[in-house]
Design a protein around this motif. Structure first.
Motif, mmCIF file in Angstrom:
data_model
loop_
_atom_site.group_PDB
_atom_site.id
_atom_site.type_symbol
_atom_site.label_atom_id
_atom_site.label_comp_id
_atom_site.label_asym_id
_atom_site.label_seq_id
_atom_site.Cartn_x
_atom_site.Cartn_y
_atom_site.Cartn_z
ATOM 1 N N ASP A 169 0.680 -1.191 -0.069
ATOM 2 C CA ASP A 169 -0.055 0.078 -0.153
ATOM 3 C C ASP A 169 0.892 1.183 -0.064
ATOM 4 N N ASN A 170 2.045 1.209 0.853
ATOM 5 C CA ASN A 170 2.842 2.349 0.828
ATOM 6 C C ASN A 170 3.402 2.581 -0.689
ATOM 7 N N ILE A 171 3.867 1.674 -1.288
ATOM 8 C CA ILE A 171 4.383 1.707 -2.543
ATOM 9 C C ILE A 171 3.185 2.317 -3.750
ATOM 10 N N PHE A 172 1.997 1.968 -3.502
ATOM 11 C CA PHE A 172 1.121 2.478 -4.296
ATOM 12 C C PHE A 172 1.012 3.827 -4.143
ATOM 13 N N ILE A 173 1.054 4.307 -2.878
ATOM 14 C CA ILE A 173 0.637 5.814 -2.370
ATOM 15 C C ILE A 173 1.987 6.570 -2.953
ATOM 16 N N SER A 176 1.446 7.175 -6.603
ATOM 17 C CA SER A 176 0.417 8.123 -6.966
ATOM 18 C C SER A 176 0.877 9.284 -6.923
ATOM 19 N N TRP A 177 1.531 9.674 -5.578
ATOM 20 C CA TRP A 177 2.124 10.834 -5.456
ATOM 21 C C TRP A 177 3.170 11.256 -6.541
ATOM 22 N N CYS A 178 3.909 10.264 -7.085
ATOM 23 C CA CYS A 178 5.230 10.593 -8.077
ATOM 24 C C CYS A 178 4.107 11.140 -9.579
ATOM 25 N N ARG A 179 2.842 10.363 -9.810
ATOM 26 C CA ARG A 179 2.271 10.548 -10.799
ATOM 27 C C ARG A 179 1.472 11.815 -10.950
ATOM 28 N N ASP A 180 1.008 12.373 -9.596
ATOM 29 C CA ASP A 180 0.187 13.313 -9.686
ATOM 30 C C ASP A 180 1.576 14.665 -9.391
ATOM 31 N N LYS A 181 2.605 14.434 -8.686
ATOM 32 C CA LYS A 181 3.466 15.579 -8.596
ATOM 33 C C LYS A 181 4.444 15.846 -9.834
ATOM 34 N N PHE A 182 4.925 14.698 -10.293
ATOM 35 C CA PHE A 182 6.012 14.935 -11.402
ATOM 36 C C PHE A 182 5.247 14.275 -12.671
ATOM 37 N N ILE A 184 4.565 11.217 -13.657
ATOM 38 C CA ILE A 184 5.250 9.954 -14.071
ATOM 39 C C ILE A 184 4.092 8.964 -14.469
ATOM 40 N N GLU A 185 4.184 8.379 -15.326
ATOM 41 C CA GLU A 185 3.157 7.323 -15.465
ATOM 42 C C GLU A 185 3.527 6.062 -14.446
ATOM 43 N N THR A 186 2.715 5.268 -13.971
ATOM 44 C CA THR A 186 2.963 4.063 -13.371
ATOM 45 C C THR A 186 3.959 3.277 -14.041
ATOM 46 N N SER A 187 3.698 2.921 -15.116
ATOM 47 C CA SER A 187 4.426 1.870 -15.812
ATOM 48 C C SER A 187 6.004 2.477 -15.801
ATOM 49 N N ASP A 188 6.168 3.780 -16.089
ATOM 50 C CA ASP A 188 7.571 4.405 -15.803
ATOM 51 C C ASP A 188 7.977 4.139 -14.680
ATOM 52 N N PHE A 189 7.183 4.297 -13.571
ATOM 53 C CA PHE A 189 7.658 4.552 -12.188
ATOM 54 C C PHE A 189 8.245 2.824 -11.868
ATOM 55 N N ASN A 190 7.398 1.990 -12.429
ATOM 56 C CA ASN A 190 7.680 0.525 -11.936
ATOM 57 C C ASN A 190 8.922 0.004 -12.664
#
Length: 202
Positions: A169-173, A176-182, A184-190
């Motif tokens: 859950d912490n990783i999902f949070i 989401s924060w990186c996606r909204d702030k920067f 960044i797509e989830t796939s790129d983050f992963n």
């Protein structure tokens, strides 16, 4: 050529000289007599006398302004007798101590004599110890089937699962924060952090 005397021979000769004279002498007198009567080098007589004094075989006392040397045969005999008595006393003490030790050893050996009955008991004890070890090994093998052990493992499994899900859950949070702030797509983050696409709660 005069035969060279050893230090031990010089001491023996000087002691004989004093015992023969049975009187008191100054160093100069002894040097003269030692050289003349015992053929001892003048240069070594003082050291020879000092060695005898150190060994308590010759007395040295200052009387007035002069030093006097003396040694009487009776003193040597008394000292030898005293030494013999001391050695005999020590020998007796050692013999008594030896007897006590032998007695203690004999007492300690009682009941430990090798006998047929003792050998049978030792064999029986060895068999019992072997059986105990085998039973302990069997219990260890089947311990994983013990209800208490299974319940403990189950409890640990539940706790581990809950902890893993919290981290998920912490990783999902963070995603989401990186996606909204920067943006960044989830796939790129992963991909950036090596997270599998099927990553999810257990």
């Amino acid at each position: 050529m005069t035969k060279r005397m050893s230090a031990e021979d010089k001491q023996k000769c000087m002691l004989e000289l004093l015992h023969d004279k049975k009187s008191f002498f100054q160093l100069k007198e002894l040097e003269k007599m030692g050289y003349k009567e015992k053929k001892i080098s003048l240069a070594t007589i003082k050291d020879t006398l000092q060695a005898l004094v150190d060994d308590s075989k010759v007395h040295l006392e200052k009387i007035g302004t002069s030093n006097y040397y003396w040694s009487f045969p009776s003193e040597s005999a008394v000292k030898r007798k005293k030494k013999v008595e001391e050695l005999q006393k020590q020998k007796l003490e050692l013999l008594n101590h030896s007897e006590i030790l032998q007695k203690n050893i004999s007492e300690a050996k009682k009941g430990k004599e090798i006998s047929e009955e003792r050998e049978q008991l030792e064999l029986k004890l060895a068999e019992l110890e072997k059986t105990f070890q085998e039973q302990t090994a069997t219990i260890d093998r089947f311990k994983e089937c013990d209800p208490d052990t299974l319940n403990a493992l189950k409890s640990k499994s539940v706790i581990a699962k809950a902890a893993a899900n919290r981290w998920t859950d912490n990783i999902f949070i963070i995603q989401s924060w990186c996606r909204d702030k920067f943006n960044i797509e989830t796939s790129d983050f992963n991909k950036q952090f090596g997270i599998d696409e099927n990553f999810d709660n257990i």
